[in-house]
Design a protein around this motif. Sequence first.
Motif, PDB file in Angstrom:
ATOM      1  N   THR A 101      40.501   2.491 -37.781  1.00  0.00           N
ATOM      2  CA  THR A 101      39.795   3.770 -38.080  1.00  0.00           C
ATOM      3  C   THR A 101      40.649   4.379 -39.192  1.00  0.00           C
ATOM      4  O   THR A 101      41.970   4.334 -39.353  1.00  0.00           O
ATOM      5  CB  THR A 101      40.040   4.774 -36.785  1.00  0.00           C
ATOM      6  OG1 THR A 101      39.219   4.311 -35.886  1.00  0.00           O
ATOM      7  CG2 THR A 101      39.411   6.009 -37.403  1.00  0.00           C
ATOM      8  N   VAL A 111      34.853   4.627 -38.045  1.00  0.00           N
ATOM      9  CA  VAL A 111      35.489   4.506 -36.941  1.00  0.00           C
ATOM     10  C   VAL A 111      35.780   2.976 -36.742  1.00  0.00           C
ATOM     11  O   VAL A 111      34.671   2.368 -36.775  1.00  0.00           O
ATOM     12  CB  VAL A 111      34.736   5.047 -36.042  1.00  0.00           C
ATOM     13  CG1 VAL A 111      35.012   5.125 -34.459  1.00  0.00           C
ATOM     14  CG2 VAL A 111      34.587   6.644 -36.301  1.00  0.00           C
ATOM     15  N   ALA A 133      36.349   9.601 -32.247  1.00  0.00           N
ATOM     16  CA  ALA A 133      36.956   9.839 -33.204  1.00  0.00           C
ATOM     17  C   ALA A 133      37.029  11.335 -34.273  1.00  0.00           C
ATOM     18  O   ALA A 133      37.686  12.103 -34.481  1.00  0.00           O
ATOM     19  CB  ALA A 133      36.688   8.924 -34.361  1.00  0.00           C
TER      20      ALA A 133
END
Length: 412
Positions: A49, A62, A89
Amino acid sequence: MVSWEYPPVVVGGLGRHVHALAVELAAAGHEVVVLSRQPAGSDAETHPTTDEVRDGVRVLRVAEDPPHLEFERDMVAWTLAMGHGMLRAALTRLGTWRPDVLHAHDWLVAHPAIALADVLEVPLVVTIHATEAGRYAGWLSTPLSRQVHSAEWWLAHRADALITCSAAMRTEVAELYDLDPTRIAVRHNGIAPGGWRADAARVREVRERYAPGEAPVLLYFGRLEYEKGVQDLIAALPRIRRAHPGTRLLVAGTGTAADQLVDAARAHRVLRSVTFTGRLPDADLAAVLRAADAVVLPSRYEPFGIVALEAAAAGAPLVASTAGGLGEVVLDGETGLSFAPGDVAALARAVGGVLADPAAAARRTRAARKRLGSAFDWARIAADTVTVYAGATRGATVELGRPKIPTGNVFG
């Protein structure tokens, strides 16, 4: 913005739309965060990420989670996993940052977009770029199609403001999801014309590489899927070649219909006259567009048709079906020549009209390029999108039941 594609992860026109819109909004002084994903098939070790600013836009990209899921084989499970990764995320990496509005693009991000809008208590703006029913001419005959349709219905009904990329799509979305069309805003795709220029030497080089000689060259570029109608262009090629001997067709792109198109070329006995180039880099594509005698877009279903804008920006004569948004982008007799979707004979006549009268084709090409600066300017489109954001008011949270899906054709 929440989008399942954002450059360099690009599947179709949606990724380019979101990127251009985000960059223009940032250039206008708005604070823009894009929540997207790493390439399919990667993982957190190869593609972790990332959180970085590019072109003034903060992009939170992500990583895929560990489960072995494949988009082609496990579409719904893969999409849910992607949404879970996006949601996790956003909630763990954005800290105290809060948006004024959340803008979701298509059903694949329905779950994280709706969840984030609820948690952050902000208005949810949704752009529907295409519909499952539209892709399959109104038939939702498989469980997967019904699942996708129901996710689209949910996202459309949950939206506090709804956008489509063409008036044709507004009508389609309103009919499919039983919505008031007056509450759906139309915001076209746009283009930056300067990025599609190619110098004369490069144009000569690609023409010699892909279609040597003086015979006419036709080009299709885009995804190779049934709804793009490339099979109709191949079916028309024998008629075109009888009137214009030696005509060659370049097919640039990839997709699930690639093998069927090769079979179609073989069945129509034009395989030696068709070159399948695969996906071309943008620099090569710009040169090929400029080298073509006509760009043919034979879609049977097309929510907008951003490829028509790209062809016009490159200075290529246009022949396009009137499917969906293409009828709004290509004005028959003014910026190109048009034909009814699926009408092979009319397609051949339209292509013949371009090849038989290059001077008229050049006039239409100039008109098409001139129109880009007024009707399809990204700065204006971004400003018009901001008016949608400003008018979006968060509604009360409503738990929605499942939509009823007709057993027949959903378009009646």
